[in-house]
Structures are given as C-alpha cells and as structure tokens.
Write an enzyme that holds these catalytic residues in place. Structure first.
Site, PDB file in Angstrom:
ATOM      1  N   THR A 126       0.821  -1.212   0.000  1.00  0.00           N
ATOM      2  CA  THR A 126       0.000   0.000   0.000  1.00  0.00           C
ATOM      3  C   THR A 126       0.852   1.258   0.000  1.00  0.00           C
ATOM      4  OG1 THR A 126      -1.859  -1.101   1.035  1.00  0.00           O
ATOM      5  CG2 THR A 126      -1.725   1.261   1.373  1.00  0.00           C
ATOM      6  N   SER A 152       1.817  -7.780  -0.498  1.00  0.00           N
ATOM      7  CA  SER A 152       2.481  -8.735   0.393  1.00  0.00           C
ATOM      8  C   SER A 152       1.666 -10.000   0.641  1.00  0.00           C
ATOM      9  CB  SER A 152       2.877  -8.062   1.707  1.00  0.00           C
ATOM     10  OG  SER A 152       1.784  -7.899   2.555  1.00  0.00           O
ATOM     11  N   THR A 189       1.667  -4.260   4.239  1.00  0.00           N
ATOM     12  CA  THR A 189       1.529  -4.478   5.685  1.00  0.00           C
ATOM     13  C   THR A 189       0.927  -5.838   6.042  1.00  0.00           C
ATOM     14  OG1 THR A 189      -0.636  -3.423   5.767  1.00  0.00           O
ATOM     15  CG2 THR A 189       1.293  -2.009   6.149  1.00  0.00           C
ATOM     16  N   ASP A 190       0.226  -6.476   5.090  1.00  0.00           N
ATOM     17  CA  ASP A 190      -0.460  -7.735   5.435  1.00  0.00           C
ATOM     18  C   ASP A 190       0.498  -8.758   6.034  1.00  0.00           C
ATOM     19  OD1 ASP A 190      -2.711  -6.602   4.342  1.00  0.00           O
ATOM     20  OD2 ASP A 190      -3.215  -8.334   3.093  1.00  0.00           O
TER      21      ASP A 190
HETATM   22  C1  SIN Z   1      -0.205  -5.516   1.088  1.00  0.00           C
HETATM   23  O1  SIN Z   1       0.046  -6.077   2.146  1.00  0.00           O
HETATM   24  O2  SIN Z   1       0.546  -5.556   0.115  1.00  0.00           O
HETATM   25  C2  SIN Z   1      -1.467  -4.723   0.929  1.00  0.00           C
HETATM   26  C3  SIN Z   1      -1.914  -4.089   2.180  1.00  0.00           C
HETATM   27  C4  SIN Z   1      -0.962  -3.058   2.718  1.00  0.00           C
HETATM   28  O3  SIN Z   1       0.160  -2.854   2.286  1.00  0.00           O
HETATM   29  O4  SIN Z   1      -1.403  -2.397   3.694  1.00  0.00           O
END
Ligand code: SIN
Length: 333
Positions: A15, A62, A95-96
């Site tokens: 993100t 991710s 973040t995932d």
């Molecule tokens: C991801 O994990 O690539 C999508 C969600 C994020 O980065 O918050």
C-alpha cells in the site's frame, strides 16, 4: 562537513506504493504500482538525513508473496550491508505480511547494521497518507548508529518495534502494528529515534540460519483449532508433502481429540509438529496437564504467533529434524 550515512531502500510493493482513484479512497486502491524511486523523491527531506540508493526488488502486494521473495530480500539486504559505504537498509513492504518478512530477515540477515521494514496503511494518493512519514522514520532509524545490533526493526506510525514481537492488529487503522505483550522498543520523536529497551532473544548477526545456498524452504503448514475441529486439514497437509505442521491450538495450544489423533499420525509419518496458540499473547509451555509433549514428540512454539513459529520451523528444518534441537531453537529465537 561529515558525510551523510548511506541507506539502501529496497522496494517490494504494498500500500505504501499504492494509488487510489481519489484522495479520500483509502481502501479501494491498487497496491504496488508506484516505484520506490518515486516514493523517495516524494519526500525531499530524506536527502537531509541520508544519502539514498533505491532498488526495486519487485512490485508485489504482500499477500501474494512466496518464500522465494523472502530469500530475494534477505540476499539483497545482506549484499547491501556487506558494503563498507552502506550504513543501513530500509525495506518498503505491504503491511499484510510485513511482520513475517521482518521476522524472516531478523533470523537470516547476518549483520549488526540496521535493517528497518516499513509500509503504510493508506495509499500514497490518500489525504493524510502515512507512507511518507513512515519512510522518513525508517530512513532515520536505518541511518542511526543507535539502531545497530538491535535486530530487524519495524517503523510504523512513529513506533519502533522488534520484528519478533510486532503484529498487525487492525485491518485498516493506522495504529495497527503493536508489540502486544512486551511493548515497542522505542518511538520516533520528531523523526529522531528514542529507544527504551532491546531484544534479548538471538537474532541477525548472532543467528545460526543463513540464506546462502538455499533455493527454497521446507514446506510448513499452519492449521487452526476451533470447536469440533477434525483432523482432516492436518492429514491433507501431510499427504500433500508438508514437512511440518504448526497447530494454532485453542487457549494454551490445545486441540480436539480428532486433531490430536491427526497430529500424532503426522508426527509418526515424519512431519514435525509445533504446538502454538491462536491467542494473540502468551506462551505455549511444554508438558501441560492436557498434552505430554515429551511422549508425543511435539515441539512448543513458546510465545511466537503461528505465522512466526512457521518461519522459525522452516528455517530450523533447513538445519535439523531433531525435535530436541528444534525445541532449543524455539527457546533461543
Ligand atoms: C499488502 O500487504 O501488500 C497490501 C496491504 C498493505 O500494504 O497495507
């Protein structure tokens, strides 16, 4: 005038590199579309604290990462940190699964120089995007001599967390990364790191794992416990070739009678069984009244979450299949 520290920024997507159709669209956006060079250029203040070198390793959300991506990041970080002109490395990441990559690097990057993982909850196009400040804090941390020897750090929302302890706790809120049981290592004060504690479990330069020579990692599956859980997912994972099962049991790592039978069968067929818990905090201890781990030849995850226990088991299995040795690792890292 002193030279500024050089920080290598490895872009991987997420993100933080996402773009939405409008500034108020913070959930319906496309992750992993803005290049790392552009993310760096968008924060001119970065140039005041460090000399920067950006490398786009890949552009992948991710939740789509494979273990091969971890190996790629670990190798790129190790290579950069081996250079005498580089003070630290920052990884921009979705973040995932950020906590998983961070813990993998915590166990495999053999360097005392700072490694910092960061991301964002809002896409780069959002009003109040959190990515630019997270990136600034991450670079400041990676450039700071104070961050050295503290293992892989996670810089999110002005907090400094240890890769081992931190976990994502909210699907969308900015205050999502928390070190639930033991707290953060520190916080950023106007872009300057302030540390309050250090991790004691072994990591990075002092770890026994390495990615050199590894093409892949042993397959380990996570199976979760719940009321009425059958042994079917465990049996299926073993039949499909899993070398290890992390069982995210109820409470302190408990399971139904059917799941126990399947775990015992899995162990008999050679798979290593690690008892973890689906609870967010607290340890799974050996040989409770409910489970005799010695008799069953199971390993316990200590207080690692199932997803981090899986990483340690995968790395442990690259070195041994001896359950006593694997249990030692779970007490050490
Ligand atoms: C991801 O994990 O690539 C999508 C969600 C994020 O980065 O918050």
């Amino acid at each position: 005038m002193q030279n500024k520290p050089k920080v290598v920024i490895l872009g991987t997507g997420g993100t933080i590199a996402g773009a939405g159709s409008s500034a108020t669209n913070v959930t319906g956006y496309r992750p992993s579309v803005i290049g790392v060079e552009e993310l760096v250029t968008a924060v001119p203040k970065l140039g005041e604290i460090a000399e920067l070198e950006a490398q786009q390793l890949f552009q992948v959300a991710s939740y789509l990462l494979e273990t091969s991506h971890w190996l790629k990041i670990a190798r790129a970080a190790t290579e950069a940190l081996a250079r005498s002109d580089v003070s630290g490395v920052v990884i921009t990441h979705g973040t995932d699964t950020l906590e998983e990559t961070a813990y993998f690097l915590h166990l495999t990057v053999r360097s005392e120089k700072p490694v910092v993982v960061t991301g964002a909850m809002r896409p780069a196009t959002a009003l109040s995007a959190d990515g630019p400040m997270n990136l600034y804090n991450a670079v400041s941390l990676a450039a700071s001599a104070e961050s050295a020897g503290k293992g892989v750090l996670v810089a999110m929302n002005d907090r400094i967390a240890c890769a081992r302890d931190v976990t994502k706790t909210h699907t969308s809120g900015l205050e999502t990364f928390r070190s639930t049981e033991y707290g953060n290592l520190g916080q950023m004060e106007n872009g300057v790191p302030r540390f309050y504690r250090v991790p004691l479990r072994r990591h990075t330069a002092f770890a026994e794992f390495a990615v050199a020579g590894l093409d892949d990692l042993p397959r380990v599956e996570i199976v979760t416990g719940y009321v009425g859980a059958t042994g079917a997912p465990i049996a299926a994972a073993v039949a499909d070739g899993a070398s290890g099962i992390v069982y995210a049991g109820t409470g302190a790592g408990n399971f139904t009678t059917a799941a126990r039978e399947a775990l015992v069968a899995a162990r008999r067929s050679g798979a290593v069984v690690v008892r973890a818990s689906r609870i967010a905090a607290g340890a799974v201890t050996r040989n409770t009244g409910h489970v005799d781990d010695d008799a069953l030849d199971f390993v316990v995850a200590d207080d690692l979450s199932p997803q981090k226990a899986r990483i340690l088991l995968m790395l442990g299995l690259t070195r041994t299949r001896d359950t006593r040795e694997l249990q030692r690792m779970f007490r050490t890292y």
